[in-house]
Design a protein around this motif. Structure first.
Motif, PDB file in Angstrom:
ATOM      1  N   THR A 216       0.823  -1.212   0.000  1.00 23.50           N
ATOM      2  CA  THR A 216       0.000   0.000   0.000  1.00 23.50           C
ATOM      3  C   THR A 216       0.852   1.255   0.000  1.00 23.50           C
ATOM      4  OG1 THR A 216      -0.250  -0.342   2.362  1.00 23.50           O
ATOM      5  CG2 THR A 216      -2.145  -0.909   0.970  1.00 23.50           C
ATOM      6  N   THR A 217       2.003   1.198   0.631  1.00 24.41           N
ATOM      7  CA  THR A 217       2.849   2.394   0.558  1.00 24.41           C
ATOM      8  C   THR A 217       3.642   2.413  -0.751  1.00 24.41           C
ATOM      9  OG1 THR A 217       4.490   1.185   1.845  1.00 24.41           O
ATOM     10  CG2 THR A 217       3.169   2.822   3.027  1.00 24.41           C
ATOM     11  N   PHE A 218       3.949   1.238  -1.276  1.00 29.44           N
ATOM     12  CA  PHE A 218       4.794   1.165  -2.474  1.00 29.44           C
ATOM     13  C   PHE A 218       4.161   1.888  -3.660  1.00 29.44           C
ATOM     14  CE2 PHE A 218       6.697  -0.713  -6.224  1.00 29.44           C
ATOM     15  CZ  PHE A 218       8.031  -0.763  -5.873  1.00 29.44           C
ATOM     16  N   VAL A 219       2.836   1.787  -3.766  1.00 29.18           N
ATOM     17  CA  VAL A 219       2.174   2.372  -4.934  1.00 29.18           C
ATOM     18  C   VAL A 219       2.094   3.894  -4.850  1.00 29.18           C
ATOM     19  CG1 VAL A 219       0.840   0.316  -5.504  1.00 29.18           C
ATOM     20  CG2 VAL A 219      -0.102   2.000  -3.922  1.00 29.18           C
ATOM     21  N   GLN A 220       2.361   4.461  -3.694  1.00 25.69           N
ATOM     22  CA  GLN A 220       2.241   5.926  -3.562  1.00 25.69           C
ATOM     23  C   GLN A 220       3.553   6.586  -3.966  1.00 25.69           C
ATOM     24  OE1 GLN A 220       0.678   6.890   0.378  1.00 25.69           O
ATOM     25  NE2 GLN A 220      -0.234   4.856   0.490  1.00 25.69           N
ATOM     26  N   VAL A 221       3.919   6.424  -5.223  1.00 22.26           N
ATOM     27  CA  VAL A 221       5.242   6.834  -5.670  1.00 22.26           C
ATOM     28  C   VAL A 221       5.461   8.350  -5.603  1.00 22.26           C
ATOM     29  CG1 VAL A 221       5.896   4.881  -7.100  1.00 22.26           C
ATOM     30  CG2 VAL A 221       4.348   6.596  -8.011  1.00 22.26           C
ATOM     31  N   TRP A 222       4.371   9.114  -5.460  1.00 21.65           N
ATOM     32  CA  TRP A 222       4.544  10.565  -5.381  1.00 21.65           C
ATOM     33  C   TRP A 222       5.133  10.978  -4.032  1.00 21.65           C
ATOM     34  CZ3 TRP A 222       0.122   7.801  -5.821  1.00 21.65           C
ATOM     35  CH2 TRP A 222      -0.704   7.735  -4.685  1.00 21.65           C
ATOM     36  N   ARG A 223       5.083  10.067  -3.057  1.00 20.83           N
ATOM     37  CA  ARG A 223       5.670  10.384  -1.751  1.00 20.83           C
ATOM     38  C   ARG A 223       7.111   9.869  -1.726  1.00 20.83           C
ATOM     39  NH1 ARG A 223       1.899   7.482   2.204  1.00 20.83           N
ATOM     40  NH2 ARG A 223       3.499   8.123   3.685  1.00 20.83           N
ATOM     41  N   PRO A 224       8.037  10.724  -1.279  1.00 19.48           N
ATOM     42  CA  PRO A 224       9.452  10.329  -1.320  1.00 19.48           C
ATOM     43  C   PRO A 224       9.740   9.080  -0.490  1.00 19.48           C
ATOM     44  CG  PRO A 224       9.186  12.527  -0.342  1.00 19.48           C
ATOM     45  CD  PRO A 224       7.829  12.091  -0.783  1.00 19.48           C
ATOM     46  N   GLU A 225       8.926   8.804   0.543  1.00 21.30           N
ATOM     47  CA  GLU A 225       9.226   7.664   1.401  1.00 21.30           C
ATOM     48  C   GLU A 225       8.423   6.424   0.989  1.00 21.30           C
ATOM     49  OE1 GLU A 225       7.458  10.234   2.137  1.00 21.30           O
ATOM     50  OE2 GLU A 225       5.831   9.844   3.539  1.00 21.30           O
ATOM     51  N   ALA A 226       7.782   6.511  -0.188  1.00 22.20           N
ATOM     52  CA  ALA A 226       6.876   5.426  -0.578  1.00 22.20           C
ATOM     53  C   ALA A 226       7.560   4.058  -0.608  1.00 22.20           C
ATOM     54  CB  ALA A 226       6.269   5.732  -1.942  1.00 22.20           C
ATOM     55  N   TRP A 227       8.776   3.993  -1.108  1.00 16.66           N
ATOM     56  CA  TRP A 227       9.422   2.693  -1.248  1.00 16.66           C
ATOM     57  C   TRP A 227      10.217   2.302  -0.003  1.00 16.66           C
ATOM     58  CZ3 TRP A 227      11.441   2.735  -7.002  1.00 16.66           C
ATOM     59  CH2 TRP A 227      10.304   2.796  -7.845  1.00 16.66           C
ATOM     60  N   GLY A 228       9.978   3.045   1.104  1.00 16.91           N
ATOM     61  CA  GLY A 228      10.611   2.706   2.363  1.00 16.91           C
ATOM     62  C   GLY A 228      12.029   3.235   2.467  1.00 16.91           C
ATOM     63  N   TYR A 229      12.693   2.824   3.530  1.00 18.14           N
ATOM     64  CA  TYR A 229      14.051   3.276   3.781  1.00 18.14           C
ATOM     65  C   TYR A 229      14.976   2.076   3.741  1.00 18.14           C
ATOM     66  CZ  TYR A 229      11.720   7.515   5.305  1.00 18.14           C
ATOM     67  OH  TYR A 229      10.945   8.643   5.334  1.00 18.14           O
ATOM     68  N   SER A 230      16.150   2.296   3.185  1.00 20.52           N
ATOM     69  CA  SER A 230      17.122   1.212   3.126  1.00 20.52           C
ATOM     70  C   SER A 230      17.513   0.783   4.526  1.00 20.52           C
ATOM     71  CB  SER A 230      18.353   1.682   2.353  1.00 20.52           C
ATOM     72  OG  SER A 230      19.407   0.783   2.545  1.00 20.52           O
ATOM     73  N   PHE A 231      17.575  -0.516   4.749  1.00 18.02           N
ATOM     74  CA  PHE A 231      18.010  -1.018   6.052  1.00 18.02           C
ATOM     75  C   PHE A 231      19.497  -0.729   6.273  1.00 18.02           C
ATOM     76  CE2 PHE A 231      14.651  -4.674   6.229  1.00 18.02           C
ATOM     77  CZ  PHE A 231      13.662  -3.714   6.378  1.00 18.02           C
ATOM     78  N   LEU A 232      20.217  -0.499   5.175  1.00 17.40           N
ATOM     79  CA  LEU A 232      21.665  -0.322   5.285  1.00 17.40           C
ATOM     80  C   LEU A 232      22.056   1.073   5.753  1.00 17.40           C
ATOM     81  CD1 LEU A 232      23.391  -2.061   2.236  1.00 17.40           C
ATOM     82  CD2 LEU A 232      23.536  -2.639   4.657  1.00 17.40           C
TER      83      LEU A 232
END
Lengths: 373, 326
Positions: B70-86
């Motif tokens: 559900t967050t992945f599809v909101q590509v207009w938001r900078p945090e949509a694809w989450g944050y790198s664990f690294l």
């Protein structure tokens, strides 16, 4: 060389059958084939697809070339156009047009003959046109190439040609692609393309075989009409004797790469000499005749890699004689009618007897053999 | 046409859904976990437990999937694809920063491929069974068969090690990276760094394309319309270049769309070998460290290129072949 031995029957100016005669400049003939040999060098051996074919096409004359599949009639046509590709090769002979041997022209000179002096149409209208260019484009291309006119002029010529071959609404149709047309239409387009440069000779390689019967008749009528208008000669390749009867002045019957009979169309139908021609004629079913089964020529065309010695037709011939093991003469059985057979003009066994010594038979064949004209 | 593209895009949605489910499940089923790299004596089990809760890895997998998708599809938001664990950076931003390098690599490789493979394939077809053809076919088969990681290492070794040795250090290609330190933004320097990775990526592509082009051209050369073109008296160049080539290129166009995902996959290996900072090397790193958000984002991108590469191929088909209408 065996020329010069013995006397020869025939008219003045007779040429030896196997020797290469000089190109004649008498103007009566448009195209002369002299001892044409086209062989295919395959891994399994040499296929002599065309093996010593000699005939001529007169100005404005329609000549029907008849024979079964694989008898070399298409290869003869492709050889005239010099479109033979490896492993095929024209190994001997002359193709003389206007005193020039086409086989000796440079590639560039030959390109100017192709599609300009000699045009060709093919059996398969469905696949003979390029699917990605419009019909008008493909006709205009030939015009532009050979007549050196502008694109616009070439295009209007293309439209004009499409009208001439009876395509309705030619202006719009010229902009259409081949797949938008039916088979008959496409063959008309092919004819328009072939005739757009006013060729002196049209080679039609089974132009109606792939079409249904009503369309066949239309295309033949069209070819006849255009033949009168353009005063061109036609070399009509077919296995359909009906088409020959309809169209041709002269007939050449080919079998296994050789001409076995040649004469005018009436003679061929009324008094065929060669047993193969007889067989072909008998195998046409006739209306109103009740027969248990259709007449066929027994046997099959010999394997081109393993041809019999002597007469190539002997294995299927109802008149087979021992002498047929020696190559038969190409004799003039009646004025203007030539046949490659041992039977006398009266269809009787040869005067040297049924089984003479091979040397005697060869000498007799030599004596009887005459080149047409 | 617009309707066709729209319809195909709608049809792609269930495909993307399927890809997302499979990708998500596979990466979670794979052994190892993002917190594994913290399992060292200095880090207490309690801290690891806190990390697991922070990343949400303790939740049921279905719930994890739903919250991710559900967050992945909101590509207009900078945090949509989450944050790198690294490194804690937003994944979308990382992808956007790294994409140009990969696009440059793939684009150059594709251009080189098209420019070389088409003439080479045509040449082999026109001169079928000649020595030229045999040499081309042999190289194409070898190039196609050799694994890309092996080829990459050979090329790296030759261009970056052997060549400088031969020339006494005067001539050689960079061993890694996409630009030299202090020369950022220098186009020539960028191109210089591209030479070896592009060669490595292109050789495989060229091999496949040239073989395909050869067989496509051979098939066309036997068509009746090529004979018609010859019978018209057209010069050989026009027969081949106009009548044959145009038809032979039609199936090759499909390859254009289909080779894009292949290039992306090849880029992953090539970029890693040449330490090239693009999406491919990022993908390999992220898989190694189970950096779920990055792996998921890049795999979805990969799926995206497959689906739209196919669509692109179909659209181009309609452009080059008049028999196809949408």
């Amino acid at each position: 060389m065996t020329a010069g031995a013995g006397t020869r029957r025939g008219r003045a100016g007779v040429r030896t059958a196997r020797g290469v005669p000089p190109a004649s400049g008498d103007g009566a003939n448009l195209l002369e084939l002299r001892g044409l040999r086209t062989h295919f060098f395959t891994r399994d051996g040499t296929v002599k697809a065309v093996d010593g074919v000699t005939f001529e096409i007169g100005n404005g004359e329609t000549i029907g070339v008849v024979g079964e599949s694989g008898c070399g009639k298409s290869i003869t046509a492709m050889s005239i156009m010099r479109l033979i590709e490896r492993p095929g090769q024209i190994v001997a002979g002359n193709v003389v047009m206007h005193g020039r041997d086409l086989l000796k022209l440079s590639d560039e000179q030959m390109r100017d003959v192709r599609g300009n002096q000699i045009s060709m149409i093919f059996q398969e209208p469905m696949t003979s046109l390029n699917p990605v260019y419009t019909c008008g484009d493909q006709i205009a291309e030939a015009v532009q190439l050979h007549e050196g006119v502008s694109r616009r002029q070439a295009w209007s010529r293309a439209v004009e040609m499409l009208q001439q071959v009876g395509i309705p609404d030619a202006k719009r149709r010229a902009g259409e692609f081949p797949h938008q047309m039916s088979g008959g239409m496409r063959q008309r387009v092919m004819i328009a393309m072939a005739l757009s440069t006013n060729p002196e000779l049209l080679i039609a390689d089974e132009p109606t075989t792939a079409l249904d019967v009503t369309i066949q008749a239309q295309i033949l009528e069209l070819m006849k009409a255009l033949r009168e208008r353009n005063k061109m000669a036609i070399m009509l390749i077919t296995h359909d004797l009906g088409v020959v009867a309809e169209m041709a002045d002269q007939v050449v019957v080919m079998y296994a790469g050789k001409v076995v009979e040649r004469s005018d169309v009436t003679t061929v139908f009324e008094r065929p000499h060669h047993p193969y021609t007889e067989g072909l004629l008998r195998s046409i079913p006739r209306l109103g005749e009740r027969r248990a089964r259709l007449e066929v020529i027994r046997g099959v065309v010999p394997n081109p890699l393993n041809l019999p010695t002597g007469c190539l037709f002997k294995r299927r011939c109802p008149y087979r004689m021992p002498i047929c093991d020696t190559a038969p003469p190409f004799q003039e059985v009646r004025p203007g009618q030539y046949s490659r057979c041992w039977l006398t003009p009266e269809h009787e066994p040869p005067t040297v007897g049924l089984s003479p010594a091979p040397e005697v038979a060869e000498e007799e064949a030599e004596r009887l053999t005459v080149a047409p004209r | 046409m617009a309707r066709y593209v729209f319809r195909r895009t709608i049809q792609a949605l269930p495909i993307f859904f399927g890809i997302s489910v499979i990708v998500f499940m596979v990466i979670h089923l794979a052994p190892g976990s993002p917190v594994d790299r913290f399992r060292v004596p200095r880090v207490s089990p309690a801290q690891i437990q806190r990390l697991i809760e922070l990343y949400g890895l303790d939740k049921p997998i279905l719930q994890q999937y739903v919250s991710w998708v559900t967050t992945f599809v909101q590509v207009w938001r900078p945090e949509a694809w989450g944050y790198s664990f690294l490194d804690g950076q937003p994944v979308l931003e990382k992808v956007v920063t790294r994409a140009p390098a990969t696009l440059r690599l793939m684009g150059t490789a594709l251009a080189v491929t098209v420019l070389l493979a088409i003439p080479v394939g045509v040449l082999a077809a026109v001169k079928q069974y000649s020595w030229t053809d045999k040499i081309i076919t042999t190289f194409a088969t070898v190039g196609y068969a050799i694994p890309s990681f092996l080829l990459g290492i050979y090329i790296l070794f030759f261009g970056g090690v052997v060549l400088p040795q031969w020339t006494g250090g005067r001539f050689g290609f960079p061993l890694f990276g996409m630009e030299s330190f202090g020369k950022q933004g220098d186009v020539l320097d960028l191109a210089w760094h591209l030479v070896l990775p592009v060669t490595s990526l292109a050789i495989q592509q060229i091999s496949g394309w040239a073989r395909f082009m050869r067989s496509s051209m051979l098939e066309v050369l036997h068509q009746d319309y090529v004979r018609t073109a010859k019978a018209k008296g057209l010069p050989r160049g026009r027969v081949l270049g106009k009548h044959a080539l145009r038809n032979a290129l039609i199936p090759v166009v499909t390859l254009l769309g289909l080779s894009i995902p292949g290039l992306l996959g090849g880029a992953a290996i090539t970029e890693t070998i040449f330490s090239y900072p693009g999406l491919g090397s990022m993908f390999v790193e992220s898989v190694g460290s189970r950096d779920y958000p990055v792996v998921l984002a890049l795999t979805m991108l990969g799926g995206f290129t497959v689906v739209f590469g196919n669509l692109l191929a179909d659209i181009l088909y309609g452009v080059v072949d008049p028999r196809i209408k949408y």
